[in-house]
Design a protein around this motif. Structure first.
Motif: not given
Length: 172
Positions: A31-36, A85-89
């Motif tokens: 998943s690409f869900s960790n990429y903000t 949103t920033g803050g993630g990968k």
């Protein structure tokens, strides 16, 4: 009145013919869900020109290839700028043109039904910015087969950008 809407819907189907699609080649993550944050880099066309040197001398082809690259990069980046949103990968999109055929607008206009079809294709890599790991590789396609007054090849650019977005969103 229902007949009018029915006829209008049928006419609309005959005046517009375009498609977007993608073909997954490899995928290294679930998943690409960790990429903000998602950013598309400028599109590369060098190998396309190397394989098609005769086309490079035609200003019309150069214009359309550059127009496609600019449009797709702007559309994908603007879609994700609103969602970042920033803050993630951070996910980087690298792409390379491998297929471009503007087709024949006159054939699309006068004949229709797929005659004069135009198409564009990009080889796309999704890369983790922090590790430089290639997370996924796929081909994105856009095409225009018909359209009002022959359809503009720009419709296929929009479809190709949509295919890139659709792939990422389908894998979130």
């Amino acid at each position: 009145m229902k007949k009018f809407y029915y006829v209008f819907a049928v006419l609309l189907l005959f005046t517009v013919g375009c498609a977007s699609s993608y073909r997954e080649i490899t995928k290294n993550v679930d998943s690409f869900s960790n990429y903000t944050t998602v950013t598309m880099d400028p599109i590369v066309s060098d190998s396309f020109w190397d394989k098609n040197p005769g086309l490079k001398s035609d200003q019309k082809w150069q214009y359309q290839v550059n127009r496609a690259a600019d449009y797709i990069q702007k559309k994908v980046n603007s879609f994700y700028n609103a969602k970042n949103t920033g803050g993630g990968k951070e996910l980087k999109i690298d792409s390379e043109l491998f297929m471009f055929n503007p087709g024949l607008k006159a054939a699309r206009y006068f004949v229709g039904f797929g005659a004069g079809k135009g198409a564009i294709g990009y080889h796309v890599k999704l890369i983790d910015v922090e590790t430089s790991e290639v997370l996924s590789v796929f081909d994105a396609f856009g095409s225009v087969a018909m359209g009002m007054f022959g359809g503009d090849i720009g419709t296929s650019f929009d479809q190709c950008a949509g295919a890139i977005i659709k792939y990422i969103e389908a894998n979130r």
